[in-house]
Design a protein around this motif. Structure first.
Motif, PDB file in Angstrom:
ATOM      1  N   ALA A  25      -6.358   3.557  -1.106  1.00  0.00           N
ATOM      2  CA  ALA A  25      -5.477   2.617  -0.411  1.00  0.00           C
ATOM      3  C   ALA A  25      -5.207   3.072   1.039  1.00  0.00           C
ATOM      4  N   ALA A  26      -3.940   3.129   1.434  1.00  0.00           N
ATOM      5  CA  ALA A  26      -3.610   3.404   2.838  1.00  0.00           C
ATOM      6  C   ALA A  26      -4.098   4.776   3.295  1.00  0.00           C
ATOM      7  N   LEU A  27      -4.311   5.692   2.359  1.00  0.00           N
ATOM      8  CA  LEU A  27      -4.818   7.013   2.770  1.00  0.00           C
ATOM      9  C   LEU A  27      -6.209   6.923   3.378  1.00  0.00           C
ATOM     10  N   LYS A  28      -6.930   5.869   3.009  1.00  0.00           N
ATOM     11  CA  LYS A  28      -8.282   5.700   3.550  1.00  0.00           C
ATOM     12  C   LYS A  28      -8.264   5.290   5.026  1.00  0.00           C
ATOM     13  N   ASP A  29      -7.054   4.973   5.540  1.00  0.00           N
ATOM     14  CA  ASP A  29      -6.927   4.773   6.989  1.00  0.00           C
ATOM     15  C   ASP A  29      -6.971   6.122   7.718  1.00  0.00           C
ATOM     16  N   HIS A  30      -6.812   7.226   6.975  1.00  0.00           N
ATOM     17  CA  HIS A  30      -6.757   8.563   7.583  1.00  0.00           C
ATOM     18  C   HIS A  30      -7.938   9.452   7.191  1.00  0.00           C
ATOM     19  N   ALA A  63       0.694  12.672   7.691  1.00  0.00           N
ATOM     20  CA  ALA A  63       1.754  13.529   7.140  1.00  0.00           C
ATOM     21  C   ALA A  63       2.805  12.744   6.359  1.00  0.00           C
ATOM     22  N   ASP A  64       3.313  11.672   6.953  1.00  0.00           N
ATOM     23  CA  ASP A  64       4.386  10.912   6.283  1.00  0.00           C
ATOM     24  C   ASP A  64       3.904  10.351   4.946  1.00  0.00           C
ATOM     25  N   LEU A  65       2.706   9.783   4.956  1.00  0.00           N
ATOM     26  CA  LEU A  65       2.181   9.188   3.731  1.00  0.00           C
ATOM     27  C   LEU A  65       1.917  10.261   2.675  1.00  0.00           C
ATOM     28  N   LEU A  66       1.349  11.400   3.088  1.00  0.00           N
ATOM     29  CA  LEU A  66       1.058  12.474   2.124  1.00  0.00           C
ATOM     30  C   LEU A  66       2.326  12.935   1.414  1.00  0.00           C
ATOM     31  N   GLU A  67       3.448  12.920   2.131  1.00  0.00           N
ATOM     32  CA  GLU A  67       4.713  13.347   1.512  1.00  0.00           C
ATOM     33  C   GLU A  67       5.139  12.410   0.384  1.00  0.00           C
ATOM     34  N   LYS A  68       4.679  11.170   0.445  1.00  0.00           N
ATOM     35  CA  LYS A  68       5.087  10.186  -0.578  1.00  0.00           C
ATOM     36  C   LYS A  68       4.088  10.115  -1.741  1.00  0.00           C
ATOM     37  N   LEU A  81      -2.731  10.061  -4.653  1.00  0.00           N
ATOM     38  CA  LEU A  81      -2.344   8.710  -5.061  1.00  0.00           C
ATOM     39  C   LEU A  81      -1.122   8.252  -4.269  1.00  0.00           C
ATOM     40  N   PRO A  82      -1.299   7.330  -3.344  1.00  0.00           N
ATOM     41  CA  PRO A  82      -0.143   6.788  -2.605  1.00  0.00           C
ATOM     42  C   PRO A  82       0.813   6.083  -3.571  1.00  0.00           C
ATOM     43  N   PRO A  83       2.030   5.789  -3.104  1.00  0.00           N
ATOM     44  CA  PRO A  83       2.967   5.061  -3.972  1.00  0.00           C
ATOM     45  C   PRO A  83       2.320   3.779  -4.501  1.00  0.00           C
ATOM     46  N   SER A  84       2.553   3.513  -5.781  1.00  0.00           N
ATOM     47  CA  SER A  84       1.912   2.353  -6.410  1.00  0.00           C
ATOM     48  C   SER A  84       2.385   1.053  -5.756  1.00  0.00           C
TER      49      SER A  84
END
Lengths: 133, 80
Positions: B9-14, B44-49, B74-77
């Motif tokens: 998901a959004a992690l693939k933007d990074h 960083a912010d996303l990894l924390e979640k 796994l980002p927040p569902s």
């Protein structure tokens, strides 16, 4: 049962499997692709999952529900890939002797899936942008 | 040692959706997270979640990694 599918979910097919002679109540929840998010026009949704973990997560949630309510039937299917507007993205079916437990269990299951199952939604907007939610 | 990392998901933007990462022996999930933040500060912010899984089992930040492990981040569902 397979809980994650790339195929279009046919609600009638699920319901056919959910009739039970001891169930006086059958509840269907269909989470459908909506064409609006925060005032922006949405043209399509796309879902991704960690499939193996999402399968297990949904099975665990259904088991929790079966332990908490006297359910005759508990089913949940979530679609991945592209989902057109008005198509079901997730369907939960519960059946029990009486409506109270069928309603409560159904809401519990969809709430838990949304919170815990490793599944993600991407919205494509009419302006050409898209965003993972 | 080398581990396999998969993102969603959004992690693939990074990050790319699947890559190998070198980490030192006895590294934990937390150590890996710090390393990823150094590589891509924007994540960083996303990894924390995010939640983490080692070989498809949810894992705590203190969990130790073993060479060849596959780590799912796994980002927040946001299903449903």
């Amino acid at each position: 049962m397979v809980h994650i599918t790339e195929k279009k979910i046919i609600i009638d097919e699920l319901v056919q499997k959910a009739h039970h002679p001891e169930a006086g109540a059958l509840v269907i929840f269909s989470g459908e692709a909506r064409n609006l998010h925060d005032g922006k026009s949405v043209t399509m949704l796309e879902y991704e999952a960690q499939v193996e973990m999402a399968e297990k997560s949904i099975e665990d949630i259904l088991e929790l529900a079966r332990n908490r309510w006297p359910l005759k039937i508990a089913m949940a299917v979530h679609r991945i890939g592209k989902v057109e507007i008005s198509e079901p993205a997730v369907v939960v079916v519960t059946a029990a002797a009486h409506r109270k437990e069928a309603y409560e269990a159904n809401q519990f299951i969809i709430d838990q899936i949304k919170e815990h199952a490793p599944i993600w939604k991407k919205e494509s907007f009419a302006d050409g942008n898209s965003k993972w939610q | 040692m080398e581990i396999n990392v998969r993102t969603y998901a959004a992690l693939k933007d990074h990050f790319t959706d699947s890559f190998r990462l070198n980490v030192s022996q006895d590294s934990t999930i937390d150590d890996m997270k710090k390393k990823l933040k150094q590589i891509k500060p924007s994540s960083a912010d996303l990894l924390e979640k995010c939640r983490f899984a080692i070989n498809q089992e949810f894992a705590a930040c203190a969990a130790r990694l073993t060479s060849g492990d596959t780590i799912d981040i796994l980002p927040p569902s946001s299903g449903g």
